[in-house]
Design a protein around this motif. Structure first.
Motif, short mmCIF file in Angstrom:
data_model
loop_
_atom_site.label_atom_id
_atom_site.label_comp_id
_atom_site.label_asym_id
_atom_site.label_seq_id
_atom_site.Cartn_x
_atom_site.Cartn_y
_atom_site.Cartn_z
N GLN A 184 0.82 -1.21 0.00
CA GLN A 184 0.00 0.00 0.00
C GLN A 184 0.86 1.26 0.00
OE1 GLN A 184 -2.55 -0.61 3.38
NE2 GLN A 184 -3.83 -2.12 2.33
N ALA A 185 2.01 1.21 0.67
CA ALA A 185 2.91 2.37 0.65
C ALA A 185 3.43 2.62 -0.76
CB ALA A 185 4.07 2.13 1.62
N ALA A 186 3.73 1.56 -1.49
CA ALA A 186 4.21 1.72 -2.86
C ALA A 186 3.12 2.26 -3.77
CB ALA A 186 4.72 0.37 -3.38
N ILE A 187 1.88 1.81 -3.57
CA ILE A 187 0.76 2.34 -4.35
C ILE A 187 0.61 3.84 -4.10
CG2 ILE A 187 -1.74 2.28 -4.63
CD1 ILE A 187 -0.40 -0.08 -5.90
N ALA A 188 0.71 4.23 -2.84
CA ALA A 188 0.58 5.65 -2.50
C ALA A 188 1.71 6.48 -3.10
CB ALA A 188 0.55 5.81 -0.98
N GLN A 189 2.89 5.88 -3.22
CA GLN A 189 4.04 6.63 -3.72
C GLN A 189 4.09 6.71 -5.24
OE1 GLN A 189 7.79 5.11 -2.32
NE2 GLN A 189 9.01 6.64 -3.44
N TYR A 190 3.76 5.62 -5.92
CA TYR A 190 3.99 5.57 -7.36
C TYR A 190 2.72 5.60 -8.21
CZ TYR A 190 8.66 4.11 -5.91
OH TYR A 190 9.89 4.06 -5.33
N VAL A 191 1.61 5.13 -7.68
CA VAL A 191 0.40 5.00 -8.49
C VAL A 191 -0.57 6.15 -8.26
CG1 VAL A 191 -1.59 3.53 -9.01
CG2 VAL A 191 0.65 2.49 -8.55
N GLU A 192 -0.89 6.41 -7.01
CA GLU A 192 -1.90 7.42 -6.72
C GLU A 192 -1.54 8.80 -7.25
OE1 GLU A 192 -2.64 7.20 -2.55
OE2 GLU A 192 -3.65 5.25 -2.67
N PRO A 193 -0.27 9.26 -7.18
CA PRO A 193 0.03 10.58 -7.76
C PRO A 193 -0.23 10.64 -9.26
CG PRO A 193 1.76 9.90 -6.24
CD PRO A 193 0.88 8.71 -6.44
N GLN A 194 0.04 9.56 -9.98
CA GLN A 194 -0.20 9.57 -11.42
C GLN A 194 -1.70 9.61 -11.72
OE1 GLN A 194 2.46 7.36 -14.11
NE2 GLN A 194 3.15 6.24 -12.30
N ILE A 195 -2.48 8.90 -10.94
CA ILE A 195 -3.93 8.93 -11.14
C ILE A 195 -4.47 10.32 -10.81
CG2 ILE A 195 -6.12 7.99 -10.32
CD1 ILE A 195 -4.70 5.34 -9.87
N ALA A 196 -3.98 10.91 -9.73
CA ALA A 196 -4.42 12.25 -9.37
C ALA A 196 -4.07 13.26 -10.46
CB ALA A 196 -3.78 12.66 -8.04
N ALA A 197 -2.88 13.11 -11.05
CA ALA A 197 -2.48 14.02 -12.13
C ALA A 197 -3.38 13.84 -13.35
CB ALA A 197 -1.02 13.76 -12.50
N MET A 198 -3.75 12.60 -13.65
CA MET A 198 -4.65 12.36 -14.78
C MET A 198 -6.01 13.01 -14.54
SD MET A 198 -3.98 8.42 -15.94
CE MET A 198 -5.32 8.54 -17.12
N LEU A 199 -6.54 12.86 -13.33
CA LEU A 199 -7.84 13.44 -13.01
C LEU A 199 -7.78 14.97 -13.07
CD1 LEU A 199 -8.95 11.11 -10.08
CD2 LEU A 199 -9.76 11.09 -12.44
N GLU A 200 -6.67 15.53 -12.61
CA GLU A 200 -6.53 16.98 -12.65
C GLU A 200 -6.48 17.48 -14.10
OE1 GLU A 200 -3.47 20.48 -11.06
OE2 GLU A 200 -3.14 18.37 -10.53
N GLU A 201 -5.75 16.75 -14.93
CA GLU A 201 -5.67 17.13 -16.35
C GLU A 201 -7.04 16.99 -17.01
OE1 GLU A 201 -4.31 18.38 -19.96
OE2 GLU A 201 -3.30 18.45 -18.01
#
Length: 221
Positions: A184-201
């Motif tokens: 879960q720590a790895a998901i928070a570090q590497y996956v969630e920021p990319q998803i958040a950036a996609m949603l923001e875009e």
């Protein structure tokens, strides 16, 4: 010396964690059908990878864990299930006779995925990888048929292999529970920021036509 299930699972998670920083969201059209390996997988549930985690992230881990179970079942079969082992050996020899085997030798992130994209209505493919593989398979002689008694005995051994696979699977899931925090720590570090950036875009692109200083659109005629 044979590695324990605990060691194998730990090493599989380590390998997945080394790969995860290279993951990027897919930009192509996704498939409609869910992945049979990952959908509802108890392995992914044990790892804490829910439906909100992208399938590409899930698949790499589930495939690595499946390899552990498959290896354990293969060892059990070779020692205890001679009829099933003989059938598997014949099938393996038949597979080796094919010169085109596109589903073999793939990285865990791609193993088990469909070889071709979903068809588009009205736009047929000139050829498909799966179709080429099926054509190659059709040229290889089929295995000799089994007698009714042999089929019954084989079904019994297949059932025993399935029971053993379920037992190993439960052990694997129990071990995975101990790796949840670092997964879960790895998901928070590497996956969630990319998803958040996609949603923001996506939000910016949807809001842009309505912004006061945005593109006024087509001129009136």
């Amino acid at each position: 010396m044979e590695r324990s299930i605990e060691t194998q699972v730990s090493q599989a998670v380590d390998a997945w964690l080394r790969w995860l920083p290279r993951w990027e969201p897919a930009t192509h059209r996704g498939r409609v059908a869910p992945c049979r390996r990952c959908f509802g997988s108890p392995v992914l549930s044990a790892a804490g990878l829910g439906a909100d985690v992208p399938h590409g992230v899930q698949h790499g881990l589930s495939t690595r864990i499946k390899t552990i179970v498959d290896h354990a079942v293969a060892e059990y079969t070779s020692r205890n299930l001679p009829m099933l082992q003989a059938e598997l050996d014949q099938q393996a020899a038949r597979n080796r006779a094919r010169s085109y085997r596109p589903a073999e030798g793939l990285d865990p992130e791609f193993e088990g995925l469909p070889l071709d994209p979903d068809p588009v209505p009205g736009a047929p493919f000139l050829f498909t990888i799966g179709g080429l593989a099926e054509q190659e398979d059709a040229d290889i002689p089929a295995l000799p048929p089994l007698s009714d008694d042999a089929k019954a005995a084989l079904r019994q051994e297949v059932g025993l292999a399935d029971d053993y696979a379920n037992m190993v699977g439960r052990e694997v899931c129990a071990v995975l529970l101990h790796h949840r925090l670092r997964i879960q720590a790895a998901i928070a570090q590497y996956v969630e920021p990319q998803i958040a950036a996609m949603l923001e875009e996506l939000t910016r692109s949807l809001d842009a036509p309505f912004e006061p200083n945005g593109d006024p659109g087509l001129p009136e005629l």
